[in-house]
Design an enzyme around this catalytic site. Sequence first.
Site, mmCIF file in Angstrom:
data_model
loop_
_atom_site.group_PDB
_atom_site.id
_atom_site.type_symbol
_atom_site.label_atom_id
_atom_site.label_comp_id
_atom_site.label_asym_id
_atom_site.label_seq_id
_atom_site.Cartn_x
_atom_site.Cartn_y
_atom_site.Cartn_z
ATOM 1 N N GLN A 208 2.120 -6.143 -3.001
ATOM 2 C CA GLN A 208 2.607 -6.264 -1.616
ATOM 3 C C GLN A 208 3.910 -5.468 -1.424
ATOM 4 O O GLN A 208 4.104 -4.488 -2.117
ATOM 5 C CB GLN A 208 2.765 -7.741 -1.227
ATOM 6 C CG GLN A 208 1.442 -8.492 -1.040
ATOM 7 C CD GLN A 208 0.802 -8.965 -2.326
ATOM 8 O OE1 GLN A 208 1.448 -9.582 -3.152
ATOM 9 N NE2 GLN A 208 -0.474 -8.683 -2.501
ATOM 10 N N LYS B 14 1.834 1.931 -5.181
ATOM 11 C CA LYS B 14 2.455 1.343 -6.383
ATOM 12 C C LYS B 14 1.592 1.578 -7.624
ATOM 13 O O LYS B 14 2.096 1.935 -8.686
ATOM 14 C CB LYS B 14 2.663 -0.170 -6.181
ATOM 15 C CG LYS B 14 3.619 -0.507 -5.041
ATOM 16 C CD LYS B 14 3.734 -1.997 -4.809
ATOM 17 C CE LYS B 14 2.488 -2.632 -4.236
ATOM 18 N NZ LYS B 14 2.140 -2.215 -2.871
ATOM 19 N N ALA C 71 -3.916 -8.146 -3.498
ATOM 20 C CA ALA C 71 -3.474 -6.782 -3.800
ATOM 21 C C ALA C 71 -4.670 -5.857 -3.970
ATOM 22 O O ALA C 71 -5.751 -6.283 -4.371
ATOM 23 C CB ALA C 71 -2.644 -6.775 -5.085
ATOM 24 N N GLY C 72 -4.457 -4.585 -3.668
ATOM 25 C CA GLY C 72 -5.451 -3.566 -3.963
ATOM 26 C C GLY C 72 -4.687 -2.341 -4.421
ATOM 27 O O GLY C 72 -4.053 -1.673 -3.605
ATOM 28 N N HIS C 73 -4.671 -2.096 -5.713
ATOM 29 C CA HIS C 73 -3.881 -0.986 -6.268
ATOM 30 C C HIS C 73 -4.826 0.105 -6.764
ATOM 31 O O HIS C 73 -5.751 -0.171 -7.527
ATOM 32 C CB HIS C 73 -2.987 -1.482 -7.410
ATOM 33 C CG HIS C 73 -1.936 -2.449 -6.943
ATOM 34 N ND1 HIS C 73 -1.003 -2.990 -7.779
ATOM 35 C CD2 HIS C 73 -1.669 -2.933 -5.709
ATOM 36 C CE1 HIS C 73 -0.206 -3.790 -7.073
ATOM 37 N NE2 HIS C 73 -0.594 -3.782 -5.828
ATOM 38 N N THR D 248 3.233 -12.534 3.190
ATOM 39 C CA THR D 248 2.437 -13.175 2.158
ATOM 40 C C THR D 248 3.288 -14.332 1.625
ATOM 41 O O THR D 248 4.394 -14.577 2.108
ATOM 42 C CB THR D 248 2.020 -12.156 1.082
ATOM 43 O OG1 THR D 248 1.040 -12.780 0.235
ATOM 44 C CG2 THR D 248 3.197 -11.663 0.232
ATOM 45 N N ASP E 62 0.808 -1.222 0.000
ATOM 46 C CA ASP E 62 0.000 0.000 0.000
ATOM 47 C C ASP E 62 0.841 1.273 0.000
ATOM 48 O O ASP E 62 0.450 2.303 0.562
ATOM 49 C CB ASP E 62 -0.977 0.014 1.188
ATOM 50 C CG ASP E 62 -1.868 -1.218 1.198
ATOM 51 O OD1 ASP E 62 -2.198 -1.699 0.106
ATOM 52 O OD2 ASP E 62 -2.227 -1.673 2.295
ATOM 53 N N VAL F 255 2.300 13.983 -3.887
ATOM 54 C CA VAL F 255 1.722 15.004 -2.998
ATOM 55 C C VAL F 255 0.191 14.947 -3.007
ATOM 56 O O VAL F 255 -0.479 15.862 -2.549
ATOM 57 C CB VAL F 255 2.241 16.420 -3.357
ATOM 58 C CG1 VAL F 255 3.716 16.545 -3.004
ATOM 59 C CG2 VAL F 255 2.020 16.748 -4.833
ATOM 60 N N THR G 36 -7.576 -1.533 1.021
ATOM 61 C CA THR G 36 -8.288 -1.476 -0.257
ATOM 62 C C THR G 36 -9.110 -2.748 -0.473
ATOM 63 O O THR G 36 -10.201 -2.714 -1.019
ATOM 64 C CB THR G 36 -7.257 -1.334 -1.407
ATOM 65 O OG1 THR G 36 -6.386 -0.266 -1.081
ATOM 66 C CG2 THR G 36 -7.908 -1.049 -2.726
HETATM 67 P P1 GDP Z 1 -0.739 0.139 -3.610
HETATM 68 O O1 GDP Z 1 -1.335 -1.122 -3.080
HETATM 69 O O2 GDP Z 1 0.726 0.229 -3.329
HETATM 70 O O3 GDP Z 1 -1.031 0.394 -5.064
HETATM 71 O O4 GDP Z 1 -1.418 1.310 -2.775
HETATM 72 P P2 GDP Z 1 -2.988 1.442 -2.372
HETATM 73 O O5 GDP Z 1 -3.753 1.822 -3.575
HETATM 74 O O6 GDP Z 1 -3.435 0.249 -1.606
HETATM 75 O O7 GDP Z 1 -2.909 2.606 -1.299
HETATM 76 C C1 GDP Z 1 -2.400 3.855 -1.618
HETATM 77 C C2 GDP Z 1 -3.496 4.911 -1.383
HETATM 78 O O8 GDP Z 1 -2.900 6.175 -1.270
HETATM 79 C C3 GDP Z 1 -4.471 5.027 -2.517
HETATM 80 O O9 GDP Z 1 -5.713 5.425 -2.024
HETATM 81 C C4 GDP Z 1 -3.850 6.104 -3.399
HETATM 82 O O10 GDP Z 1 -4.793 6.781 -4.218
HETATM 83 C C5 GDP Z 1 -3.300 7.011 -2.353
HETATM 84 N N1 GDP Z 1 -2.091 7.756 -2.729
HETATM 85 C C6 GDP Z 1 -1.061 7.374 -3.514
HETATM 86 N N2 GDP Z 1 -0.090 8.333 -3.523
HETATM 87 C C7 GDP Z 1 -0.525 9.325 -2.710
HETATM 88 C C8 GDP Z 1 0.023 10.576 -2.283
HETATM 89 O O11 GDP Z 1 1.133 10.975 -2.645
HETATM 90 N N3 GDP Z 1 -0.745 11.330 -1.428
HETATM 91 C C9 GDP Z 1 -1.979 10.907 -1.001
HETATM 92 N N4 GDP Z 1 -2.650 11.691 -0.168
HETATM 93 N N5 GDP Z 1 -2.508 9.736 -1.371
HETATM 94 C C10 GDP Z 1 -1.794 8.959 -2.211
HETATM 95 P P1 IMO Z 2 -0.853 -4.334 -2.095
HETATM 96 O O1 IMO Z 2 -0.403 -4.946 -3.399
HETATM 97 C C1 IMO Z 2 -0.797 -4.620 2.255
HETATM 98 C C2 IMO Z 2 -0.834 -8.657 3.967
HETATM 99 C C3 IMO Z 2 -2.064 -9.132 4.715
HETATM 100 C C4 IMO Z 2 -1.419 -10.063 5.731
HETATM 101 C C5 IMO Z 2 -0.301 -10.700 4.921
HETATM 102 C C6 IMO Z 2 -0.650 -12.064 4.337
HETATM 103 O O2 IMO Z 2 -2.155 -3.641 -2.176
HETATM 104 O O3 IMO Z 2 0.241 -3.508 -1.506
HETATM 105 P P2 IMO Z 2 -2.202 -12.822 2.302
HETATM 106 O O4 IMO Z 2 -3.664 -12.640 2.074
HETATM 107 O O5 IMO Z 2 -1.327 -12.259 1.240
HETATM 108 O O6 IMO Z 2 -1.841 -14.251 2.627
HETATM 109 O O7 IMO Z 2 -1.904 -11.992 3.663
HETATM 110 O O8 IMO Z 2 0.003 -9.800 3.875
HETATM 111 N N1 IMO Z 2 -1.086 -8.176 2.591
HETATM 112 C C7 IMO Z 2 -1.023 -6.894 2.221
HETATM 113 N N2 IMO Z 2 -0.814 -5.775 2.949
HETATM 114 N N3 IMO Z 2 -0.937 -4.534 0.920
HETATM 115 C C8 IMO Z 2 -1.118 -5.638 0.167
HETATM 116 O O9 IMO Z 2 -1.131 -5.620 -1.178
HETATM 117 C C9 IMO Z 2 -1.207 -6.888 0.822
HETATM 118 N N4 IMO Z 2 -1.395 -8.168 0.411
HETATM 119 C C10 IMO Z 2 -1.306 -8.943 1.499
HETATM 120 O O10 IMO Z 2 -2.736 -8.054 5.326
HETATM 121 O O11 IMO Z 2 -0.822 -9.318 6.767
HETATM 122 MG MG MG Z 3 -2.852 -1.757 -1.801
#
Ligand code: GDP
Ligand code: IMO
Ligand code: MG
Length: 458
Positions: free
Chosen positions: A232, A15, A38-40, A247, A12, A444, A326
């Site tokens: 992750q 990415k 994953a949740g991107h 994971t 998170d 930002v 996510t």
């Molecule tokens: P990922 O799993 O690495 O792709 O990240 P996630 O999508 O799970 O979580 C990142 C969250 O932060 C999302 O809601 C993005 O829209 C948000 N985000 C990413 N970059 C920034 C930033 O620079 N500032 C803020 N405020 N939010 C951001």
């Molecule tokens: P993205 O790609 C944050 C964490 C889970 C748990 C551990 C194992 O969005 O960054 P799993 O279901 O993979 O066996 O869970 O890994 N986890 C994540 N934490 N971002 C993720 O993906 C994750 N995918 C798994 O919360 O602690």
């Molecule tokens: Mg994520």
Amino acid sequence: MTVTIVGSQLGDEGKGGIVDLYGDDVDVVARYQGGDNAGHTVVHEGETYKLSLVPSGAIRGKVGVLGNGCVVNPRTLFDELDTLQERGLDPDVRIAERAHIIFPFHRVLDGIEEKVKSESDSEVGTTGRGIGPTYEDKAGRRGIRAGDLRNPDVLRERLEYIVPQKRAVVEDVYGVAVEDLDDPDALDVDALYEEFREYGERFEAEDMMVNAGVFLSDAIAEGQNVMLEGAQGTTIDIDHGNYPYVTSSNPTAGGATTGTGLNPGVVGGGDVIGIVKAYLTRVGSGPLPTELGGVVGDTPGYEEQGEGENEALATRIREEGGEYGTVTGRPRRVAWLDMPMLRHAARVSGFTGLAINHLDVLAGLDEVKVGDTYTLDGEEQHTVPATTEEWGRCKAQYRTFDGWPEFDPATVASEGYEALPENARDYIEYIEAELDTPAYALGVGPGRSETVVRERPY
Ligand code: GDP
Ligand code: IMO
Ligand code: MG
């Protein structure tokens, strides 16, 4: 050439947003590990897309590949594709014939094992998507791969081998009656055969299956740009993370080669960008030496680390940053930046550049702290110890930075790096110096235009 995107912390880090940022110059985006855990997030033209399996480039019409290192649940993949189509997109996603398939019984086993572990406060806090059990079957040489779905005889033969084993584990090891499960068909060979044979037909009909290594190598040979999208993060890597709170795949750069079929020379010949959140969050269990304020029940077996009394600050950052999972919606644990963790990540993956996100979330604080080193048994530590027991006893030694004022993200993004508040630049330059790696991009805000871009890797 390739550019590889790696989470440098606990997932998170933003990415998806960085894949999108550089996406215009890309032809193909390939995921190399993980699955629908994953949740991107990609924010495009005011619309927010939360992607679990579909590679983030699909939002901009790029070809997406789920590499052989991924585990794929066809139910969630097709749901996600259908939802994106309803939103007016036409994603072109290919799946590696060698990718392993997540079956409903994998989710069942993930749930049961977590429940059993929770009785001794040792649950991982998984996403419940069946990720671990599927990689177990892959390593145990009893998994079923995407390519097997298109041959009904092979599919049936494999199901007839594996399903009775899983049934025995559920009933005889865990003492759970299959007919009492929410979805008893999860362990029914005939039902699974019918459903998954159809997925195989759909993969074929929609021309989705590829030999990923060949597909990606050919693309590169034709001069196309390929982005390798990690899921992750380093500290939840099965090898380099804080085992067992991890994971079951390799989000680090090595996973980009084994998980795509592109050799290390190809991946190492391109940029490897470490994505850094300017603070730190964690969903699920495990130590967190710089933790500000916990989420009850998420740190089983560990004494409270960090500044656990800073609940108000943790809450402020959680709300400002929207720090809720996510995939699962769980509140994320919040911590200060952890430099030993980042030094470890930079070494393991060989970052050539960084993207530091969420600088806006910290704006307005009087001071911003960083866990610069740890002490463990009276010794200073610059990197993460290999055992989780030791990591759980590390005390962070903080370095304090003066905070920076709120700023207008759009102005800063358009005027460039020098428009960032001076104290924010000091913070960034400290991270760059400690990791000996330049920051290519500074986030930002969540939108693509809310990024200060200093380097374009393609
Ligand atoms: P990922 O799993 O690495 O792709 O990240 P996630 O999508 O799970 O979580 C990142 C969250 O932060 C999302 O809601 C993005 O829209 C948000 N985000 C990413 N970059 C920034 C930033 O620079 N500032 C803020 N405020 N939010 C951001
Ligand atoms: P993205 O790609 C944050 C964490 C889970 C748990 C551990 C194992 O969005 O960054 P799993 O279901 O993979 O066996 O869970 O890994 N986890 C994540 N934490 N971002 C993720 O993906 C994750 N995918 C798994 O919360 O602690
Ligand atoms: Mg994520």
